[in-house]
Design an enzyme around this catalytic site. Structure first.
Site, PDB file in Angstrom:
ATOM      1  N   ASP B 116       3.200 -35.819  36.445  1.00  0.00           N
ATOM      2  CA  ASP B 116       2.551 -35.876  35.136  1.00  0.00           C
ATOM      3  C   ASP B 116       1.911 -34.544  34.743  1.00  0.00           C
ATOM      4  O   ASP B 116       1.987 -34.145  33.590  1.00  0.00           O
ATOM      5  CB  ASP B 116       1.545 -37.032  35.057  1.00  0.00           C
ATOM      6  N   ASP B 141       4.180 -40.179  44.006  1.00  0.00           N
ATOM      7  CA  ASP B 141       3.153 -41.150  43.623  1.00  0.00           C
ATOM      8  C   ASP B 141       3.676 -42.321  42.799  1.00  0.00           C
ATOM      9  O   ASP B 141       2.998 -43.337  42.671  1.00  0.00           O
ATOM     10  CB  ASP B 141       2.020 -40.459  42.864  1.00  0.00           C
TER      11      ASP B 141
END
Lengths: 351, 351, 351, 351
Positions: B116, B141
């Site tokens: 991200d 993740d």
């Protein structure tokens, strides 16, 4: 130390023996147990196993062990007869109680699979019991005198090396510094073995710390020198437990906060004791388990079954903790002087 | 979200694209890179790779990538073009500089393989550069909206599960409590996946902690209940990082010192990012790498190549961090209510 | 196919069910068994397991299963309740006998963990028994309609990929051609998955052979083209069993003797069914095992518990073998047209 | 055989040496190469590597090797400088040509990493070249006299054991007979090591076959006896290659067709040479690589660097293939008389 010649001349009439695993479990304990049971069966001896180590001996928690019970256990770590640490066993009353239990079961001998703490317990028991006591070296730490390797050591090195290999991938990708904390607070065998195997740039081991503790500034200097020589920043350290205040976590924070060297810790912990035992541990355990039974038949007492230069030997139990196996000098030399030299070398081509 | 139909109708004339890996490395990044290079070659597009992520884009550190350069890299973790975190890239001046570099190389598009943070950087760059920007989800993740799985997640779960399996061996041998700390400070995917896969007794995950943080006394109560039900003491916890003050080390000390529950910690750290990538990651990376190139040919911009219900899709980059993938409700239900119930169950046979 | 909504509304009063594993064992069967037992316990249902598949059902060889019996089995392959192939079960008399045994035990339902042969047996039994029958897809072949993956498939792909990775090391060192024969005589899922994951240069799969069998001369041509393009000779093939006369051994000899292409075979065999189950198999098995019990509670009958697009579903047992899951078209396209193109590509940069 | 005392007294002025890997590749060759390069750098010696073994020596295909070229290669199998078999090298003309190439490069010495065929080539070359020639034992077969283990052997045993472990899972589930064919047509080390480590029920090794070939009826008898004793049918055999007509595939068919013993074969092939080298191989390779360089500095010639009883030694190259290391008698005894006895034992409790 005495070399054992094979085949064994059976000199004693042994009818029933017991076996237990004690202290921290080690990969290969099941293989040793299997070997004891199969060898005893071969010689027509009955085997019972006490569960939970010395605690089970005190609690009279035991089970008869037959070949079918150990058929396919050598591929698993841990110990199917469970292990435990038993602080009470240091007391004389405990040894007396244990001796009574052993006698009630008409046992001729007891085999203890464990490390130095367990062997001290064995010696203690031997002062109160007439049966033969034989030790089998089961500990990942490899810190017992009288055997080139202990059962479990090869697996622990394999697991630590595997972790270091994984760390290298990410260390190389990010040009980073990493610390992997391994077991061995009193002996650097796992640290040295895994560092050599994985090509780690630095080892912080009890044997090295004792003489001349590494300072943070010497470490930082070495990191910078290695990075400079290689032109890239991947630097992996192996730290034996209890060799740095606060361990890998604290050292990583220190390098990051005080020296601008982003560093990540990894604490292997008991992972080092699990997984499929390495072949070296299974084979060693098989030989030593059989050897332990044959030592009983030879009338031996208060000795550990060991392996020295590929020969089955036996050594007095007391020697196993009173004498020390040093780290391999040649490996230390190679790692410190040749592969990751701490000092500049005028002859060296690439500096 | 838009489903992509195969085969691809090539609608744009693309001549040269760039690719980079950014942020924390993830197993499978090399497979994604390989797929990008091979797909580009298939469509007659030239590929250059910037090294060290956005930093390399600013430094103009790049290299031409041809099929032979990526032939056998998919079996390795890390990233052969290196990754880095680049704090400066948040500034407008950096994006302007990057755009100039991209234009100087006459690039039509840029593929960002990362998480991200890297996608935020991509959006930032898109405000200053006219070329197409495509994201490929590379992070262990699994915390990106728009794809069922991110590249690297399957490997991280495999490694964490393998560690838990090893711990179970020793936990069972000693009837002990263990804590394994895994990655995922903002998302419990690795924790949930590995706990399910390894049959852990307890998970401490960000999603669970947020609503109702676990107290030490509730934890101790659960440990005692599980031990009581099962008649043995092996109890393994999975703790996501940053979900307990001081992490696994502190929690283990607390259980040991305050509650007489001997407990050992294990801190996996970056081990979770290394080793041979799991097949799921390699296959996902192969599909998404090809998909990214084909999205460019379709004229797509500011989207992430994702996989939803076995279909290649694309989602706006901004959605990937603004929207959230929740943990799988059914897995949480199974783990918490059926496999390791926190509450007593009157129907249950074995309580 | 019907999507199951969670949580489950318990609509039936079920008291006792049975479970068995049948046909070739698959990694994850133990995890499925565990899930069945824990879920049944959760709902207050008693579980018995028949040993040795349908044979045990005929022999009335069963055992009561409680949570403690399955506590730590999900990390092991094989099946603790044993499996078998039972040819006699195709006869009506066998089904009648089985039904009588099931009724004598007052069973409400039977869960069959196995592949298509086992499900045919289940349908056969359903013609003679009134209880509910639920299938759980346990087979490494992934050849059952109604579920995106079968339990065991992910592990088989992992093991085949690992073998291919190992082969690549030696293939690269010697610039050689290698063939790895994998399971899947009727379906190329393992072949395709492992070839994609390991970057194999060629796949010989039933689905491809059916349409247009590969000739030895076309294969040799491809080998030479790949070697020419890459400038090196490492070329690794994945061959599904029964897709070449004499298998990998014969094909290797042919390439060596007739085409001067030294080539070595590797026959994985049942290795593909062993080892620690992959996390995907353990998690899938956990969900489907619970789902099977809940399908019983919902009154479902003659269905298989499956997973489609991350949702638990159920499909008629008969569909599972009468309908077919095709190989993933996008993966075939990527592997055959982009990664290892069979035909020359005028756009391609590197030819 | 001569024991080497450390540290090394440098007695010769060596300026430039070469190294090559030859014959079948072995896990750990890269670690040996790395050690040679780092040790040479330490002593201020230049290293060049010939690629593709003796073929590269004839083709003058070489490359300068510096520490950065070998920094992180010890974790990979294969050999980064490639290996090959070179049939032409047996001719005198080839050795003369090679000598000319070595002289043209002003080389003082040549290190050959390989097996007995490679060492014969080295002796042959030594008849035509004046420089020092040192062998380093790199072969998985462990069939060289003068060293307790060869580089690659530990890894091959690990891989074969791992395959046997996987087979055991499925063998136990189905109560079946399996055969795993391993490498070692002239020496049973891999067979013995892996069979001991994995608890195989039977070994068919060249050393055993030579004296008294196993008949199919004796084998079937043993299978039945073991099944009878244990009450279950899992029986796993390790077969060294070339020890049964048609190998594992043919033997399995014979047992199935003629003796109604369903049996499945597995042919490991070159898998045994790949994967991450075992720690023992990496450490041995590191020591022997350094030792080889130091033997050159000591003026040694026509010797192999070996390890005996944990000491670095050197032995005449010719001895390495003319003398034989026997299989470990104690392991054979344990495996054949104690763990899986062929004959009935009247003392045995469980028969």
């Amino acid at each position: 130390m005495q070399r054992s010649r094979q085949p064994v001349s059976v000199s004693k009439n042994i009818q029933r023996i017991a076996v237990l695993t004690s202290g921290g479990d080690a990969p290969g304990m099941n293989a040793a147990l299997r070997a004891v049971v199969l060898a005893a069966d071969h010689y027509g001896i009955e085997v019972i196993a006490f569960r939970h180590g010395y605690q089970g001996l005190l609690d009279n928690e035991y089970t008869l062990m037959q070949p079918k019970d150990v058929q396919h256990v050598l591929q698993y770590s841990g110990t199917i007869i469970k292990s435990a640490r038993c602080h009470r066993f240091k007391e004389d009353s405990a040894a007396v109680e244990a001796a009574a239990n052993l006698n009630a079961l008409a046992l001729d001998a007891l085999i203890i699979i464990g490390g130095d703490g367990s062997f001290r317990g064995a010696e203690h028991l031997a002062n109160h019991w007439q049966g033969q006591i034989i030790g089998v070296p089961g500990t990942i730490d490899n810190d017992l005198y009288g055997t080139d390797a202990t059962i479990g050591y090869a697996t622990a090195v394999t697991i630590a090396m595997d972790a270091l290999d994984k760390i290298r991938d990410t260390a190389d990708a990010m040009d980073r510094v990493f610390i992997v904390e391994v077991m061995g607070r009193h002996a650097g065998f796992i640290g040295l073995g895994s560092a050599m195997a994985a090509g780690a740039e630095r080892m912080i081991l009890p044997e090295l710390q004792k003489d001349k503790p590494l300072t943070i500034s010497a470490l930082v200097k070495h990191i910078h020198r290695v990075q400079e020589i290689r032109g890239e920043g991947s630097y992996v350290m192996v730290l034996s437990e209890h060799q740095w205040p606060g361990g890998a976590v604290a050292l990583a924070e220190q390098l990051d906060a005080e020296y601008d060297l982003p560093c990540r810790p990894c604490l292997l912990g008991h992972i080092q004791r699990g997984g499929a035992p390495a072949p070296a541990d299974r084979i060693l355990a098989s030989e030593l388990g059989v050897h332990a039974v044959e030592l009983i038949l030879q009338g031996k007492h208060r000795v550990m079954a060991g392996m020295r230069a590929n020969q089955c030997v036996d050594v007095p139990l007391r020697d196993t903790w009173e004498k020390k196996n040093p780290l391999a000098a040649n490996l230390l030399r190679i790692q410190h002087e040749i592969f990751n030299p701490v000092k500049k070398n005028p002859r060296r081509n690439t500096q």
